[in-house]
Write a protein that holds these residues in place. Structure first.
Motif, PDB file in Angstrom:
ATOM      1  N   ALA A   1       0.829  -1.209   0.000  1.00 17.14           N
ATOM      2  CA  ALA A   1       0.000   0.000   0.000  1.00 17.14           C
ATOM      3  C   ALA A   1       0.864   1.260   0.000  1.00 17.14           C
ATOM      4  O   ALA A   1       0.531   2.244  -0.666  1.00 17.14           O
ATOM      5  CB  ALA A   1      -0.935   0.001   1.207  1.00 17.14           C
ATOM      6  N   ALA A   2       1.971   1.240   0.722  1.00 15.73           N
ATOM      7  CA  ALA A   2       2.864   2.403   0.754  1.00 15.73           C
ATOM      8  C   ALA A   2       3.530   2.598  -0.611  1.00 15.73           C
ATOM      9  O   ALA A   2       3.664   3.733  -1.082  1.00 15.73           O
ATOM     10  CB  ALA A   2       3.917   2.227   1.838  1.00 15.73           C
ATOM     11  N   LEU A   3       3.928   1.518  -1.237  1.00 18.38           N
ATOM     12  CA  LEU A   3       4.542   1.619  -2.567  1.00 18.38           C
ATOM     13  C   LEU A   3       3.543   2.148  -3.588  1.00 18.38           C
ATOM     14  O   LEU A   3       3.886   2.988  -4.429  1.00 18.38           O
ATOM     15  CB  LEU A   3       5.074   0.252  -3.003  1.00 18.38           C
ATOM     16  N   GLU A   4       2.298   1.676  -3.514  1.00 24.06           N
ATOM     17  CA  GLU A   4       1.264   2.135  -4.439  1.00 24.06           C
ATOM     18  C   GLU A   4       0.943   3.611  -4.231  1.00 24.06           C
ATOM     19  O   GLU A   4       0.811   4.370  -5.190  1.00 24.06           O
ATOM     20  CB  GLU A   4      -0.002   1.291  -4.270  1.00 24.06           C
ATOM     21  N   SER A   5       0.842   4.039  -2.974  1.00 25.90           N
ATOM     22  CA  SER A   5       0.542   5.450  -2.717  1.00 25.90           C
ATOM     23  C   SER A   5       1.692   6.342  -3.193  1.00 25.90           C
ATOM     24  O   SER A   5       1.461   7.434  -3.721  1.00 25.90           O
ATOM     25  CB  SER A   5       0.227   5.694  -1.244  1.00 25.90           C
ATOM     26  N   HIS A   6       2.918   5.868  -3.050  1.00 24.32           N
ATOM     27  CA  HIS A   6       4.082   6.626  -3.547  1.00 24.32           C
ATOM     28  C   HIS A   6       4.040   6.726  -5.067  1.00 24.32           C
ATOM     29  O   HIS A   6       4.307   7.783  -5.637  1.00 24.32           O
ATOM     30  CB  HIS A   6       5.376   5.958  -3.076  1.00 24.32           C
ATOM     31  N   ARG A   7       3.656   5.640  -5.734  1.00 25.81           N
ATOM     32  CA  ARG A   7       3.558   5.639  -7.193  1.00 25.81           C
ATOM     33  C   ARG A   7       2.496   6.630  -7.670  1.00 25.81           C
ATOM     34  O   ARG A   7       2.730   7.413  -8.590  1.00 25.81           O
ATOM     35  CB  ARG A   7       3.228   4.233  -7.704  1.00 25.81           C
TER      36      ARG A   7
ATOM     37  N   ALA B   1       7.868  13.832  -4.053  1.00 28.61           N
ATOM     38  CA  ALA B   1       7.104  12.693  -3.526  1.00 28.61           C
ATOM     39  C   ALA B   1       7.780  12.116  -2.285  1.00 28.61           C
ATOM     40  O   ALA B   1       7.117  11.801  -1.290  1.00 28.61           O
ATOM     41  CB  ALA B   1       6.954  11.619  -4.599  1.00 28.61           C
ATOM     42  N   GLN B   2       9.099  11.989  -2.333  1.00 23.80           N
ATOM     43  CA  GLN B   2       9.835  11.463  -1.178  1.00 23.80           C
ATOM     44  C   GLN B   2       9.670  12.381   0.030  1.00 23.80           C
ATOM     45  O   GLN B   2       9.456  11.908   1.152  1.00 23.80           O
ATOM     46  CB  GLN B   2      11.312  11.313  -1.534  1.00 23.80           C
ATOM     47  N   MET B   3       9.723  13.680  -0.193  1.00 28.96           N
ATOM     48  CA  MET B   3       9.582  14.631   0.909  1.00 28.96           C
ATOM     49  C   MET B   3       8.174  14.578   1.503  1.00 28.96           C
ATOM     50  O   MET B   3       8.008  14.597   2.727  1.00 28.96           O
ATOM     51  CB  MET B   3       9.898  16.040   0.417  1.00 28.96           C
ATOM     52  N   ILE B   4       7.165  14.502   0.646  1.00 32.37           N
ATOM     53  CA  ILE B   4       5.788  14.446   1.123  1.00 32.37           C
ATOM     54  C   ILE B   4       5.535  13.151   1.896  1.00 32.37           C
ATOM     55  O   ILE B   4       4.938  13.165   2.975  1.00 32.37           O
ATOM     56  CB  ILE B   4       4.798  14.591  -0.053  1.00 32.37           C
ATOM     57  N   MET B   5       6.004  12.036   1.347  1.00 33.89           N
ATOM     58  CA  MET B   5       5.814  10.751   2.042  1.00 33.89           C
ATOM     59  C   MET B   5       6.549  10.753   3.381  1.00 33.89           C
ATOM     60  O   MET B   5       6.031  10.226   4.371  1.00 33.89           O
ATOM     61  CB  MET B   5       6.301   9.588   1.171  1.00 33.89           C
TER      62      MET B   5
END
Length: 56
Positions: free
Chosen positions: A16-22, A45-49
């Motif tokens: 789920a974390a990988l999908e949300s990052h994608r 994206a990295q900063m937001i996650m």
């Protein structure tokens, strides 16, 4: 204690974390194409996650 310079192995992120990052990265790429982003979509994206992960 680990020796200086050693790196701990990190577990694989949940699907789920990988999908949300994608999804987030794709959205940010579209924003970048429209000139609405001042840095690379991947970095944004990295900063937001990272900011989204709270400490309990």
């Amino acid at each position: 204690m680990r020796p200086a310079g050693s790196v701990a192995s990190l577990p694989t992120p949940p699907a789920a974390a990988l999908e949300s990052h994608r999804i987030l990265t794709a959205d940010l790429r579209r924003a970048a194409e429209q000139g609405k982003l001042r840095l690379a979509p991947e970095l944004a994206a990295q900063m937001i996650m990272s900011a989204d992960v709270g400490v309990c």
